[in-house]
Design an enzyme around this catalytic site. Structure first.
Site, PDB file in Angstrom:
ATOM      1  N   THR A  54     -14.229   5.870   8.475  1.00 43.20           N
ATOM      2  CA  THR A  54     -14.873   5.141   7.385  1.00 43.20           C
ATOM      3  C   THR A  54     -15.477   3.881   7.990  1.00 43.20           C
ATOM      4  O   THR A  54     -15.163   3.525   9.135  1.00 43.20           O
ATOM      5  CB  THR A  54     -13.851   4.728   6.301  1.00 43.20           C
ATOM      6  OG1 THR A  54     -12.925   3.788   6.884  1.00 43.20           O
ATOM      7  CG2 THR A  54     -13.101   5.921   5.720  1.00 43.20           C
ATOM      8  N   TYR A 105       0.833  -1.202   0.000  1.00 43.07           N
ATOM      9  CA  TYR A 105       0.000   0.000   0.000  1.00 43.07           C
ATOM     10  C   TYR A 105       0.870   1.255   0.000  1.00 43.07           C
ATOM     11  O   TYR A 105       0.657   2.179  -0.788  1.00 43.07           O
ATOM     12  CB  TYR A 105      -0.925  -0.027   1.220  1.00 43.07           C
ATOM     13  CG  TYR A 105      -1.839   1.165   1.331  1.00 43.07           C
ATOM     14  CD1 TYR A 105      -3.003   1.241   0.582  1.00 43.07           C
ATOM     15  CD2 TYR A 105      -1.543   2.203   2.215  1.00 43.07           C
ATOM     16  CE1 TYR A 105      -3.852   2.325   0.695  1.00 43.07           C
ATOM     17  CE2 TYR A 105      -2.384   3.299   2.338  1.00 43.07           C
ATOM     18  CZ  TYR A 105      -3.537   3.352   1.575  1.00 43.07           C
ATOM     19  OH  TYR A 105      -4.370   4.434   1.699  1.00 43.07           O
ATOM     20  N   ALA A 106       1.862   1.299   0.889  1.00 42.98           N
ATOM     21  CA  ALA A 106       2.748   2.456   0.984  1.00 42.98           C
ATOM     22  C   ALA A 106       3.498   2.685  -0.326  1.00 42.98           C
ATOM     23  O   ALA A 106       3.650   3.831  -0.769  1.00 42.98           O
ATOM     24  CB  ALA A 106       3.737   2.280   2.134  1.00 42.98           C
ATOM     25  N   LYS A 126       1.092   4.260  -2.859  1.00 38.81           N
ATOM     26  CA  LYS A 126       0.736   5.641  -2.536  1.00 38.81           C
ATOM     27  C   LYS A 126       1.934   6.578  -2.712  1.00 38.81           C
ATOM     28  O   LYS A 126       1.774   7.735  -3.085  1.00 38.81           O
ATOM     29  CB  LYS A 126       0.142   5.727  -1.130  1.00 38.81           C
ATOM     30  CG  LYS A 126      -1.203   5.008  -1.016  1.00 38.81           C
ATOM     31  CD  LYS A 126      -2.225   5.519  -2.040  1.00 38.81           C
ATOM     32  CE  LYS A 126      -3.594   4.915  -1.844  1.00 38.81           C
ATOM     33  NZ  LYS A 126      -4.603   5.506  -2.734  1.00 38.81           N
ATOM     34  N   ILE A 184      -8.997   8.501   8.639  1.00 32.50           N
ATOM     35  CA  ILE A 184     -10.315   9.056   8.357  1.00 32.50           C
ATOM     36  C   ILE A 184     -11.381   8.075   8.831  1.00 32.50           C
ATOM     37  O   ILE A 184     -11.235   6.865   8.656  1.00 32.50           O
ATOM     38  CB  ILE A 184     -10.473   9.323   6.834  1.00 32.50           C
ATOM     39  CG1 ILE A 184      -9.329  10.205   6.317  1.00 32.50           C
ATOM     40  CG2 ILE A 184     -11.828   9.933   6.517  1.00 32.50           C
ATOM     41  CD1 ILE A 184      -9.201  11.568   6.964  1.00 32.50           C
TER      42      ILE A 184
END
Length: 148
Positions: free
Chosen positions: A91, A56-57, A60, A89
């Site tokens: 969610t 993921y990192a 991104k 965030i």
């Protein structure tokens, strides 16, 4: 991590940005004489890294590099390219986390809380608007002051 998991995240988070940007530019450049704006969504994890999120990192971080390079390439066509880097965030995914984990996360955020999806939307709205007409190649961290 399996190769399939790696490839899946790359396809969605990085290759997806490439395809959407390319399609937008091809459709827009010949049909528009006014300024345009591309806003990519990266993550603070792309800047700072995070345990257990290597794939993921990496994607991104790739979005950040893609954004900065595309901004230089597309500026002459009157297209601005920027990225938003959300932090933690609220969610459905984060709300499913154990309360003690959420509390621990919030303790590390200077503003003391997780962000709201509307706050990310507002940052995108700013970058899409004429209020940011001289902003390109930028990353806007929307993290409540959080940094790893």
């Amino acid at each position: 991590m399996t190769q399939d998991k790696w490839d899946s995240v790359i396809k969605v988070n990085l290759t997806g940005v490439y395809h959407v940007s390319q399609t937008f530019v091809k459709a827009s450049v010949d049909n528009s004489n006014h300024p345009l704006s591309i806003i990519n969504v990266s993550s603070i994890v792309g800047k700072m890294g995070n345990f257990g999120q290597t794939n993921y990192a990496a994607t991104k971080a790739g979005v950040i590099g893609f954004t900065k390079s595309a901004a230089k390439e597309l500026a002459k066509k009157n297209i601005r390219v920027n990225a938003v880097l959300p932090g933690f965030i609220k969610t459905p995914m984060t709300e499913a986390m154990p309360q003690n984990v959420l509390s621990s996360i919030c303790e590390g955020i200077p503003m003391g809380r997780m962000g709201e999806s509307e706050e990310i939307a507002n940052s995108v709205l700013f970058l899409a608007s004429d209020l940011s007409s001289y902003v390109t190649g930028a990353t806007l961290e929307v993290t409540g002051g959080f940094s790893m």
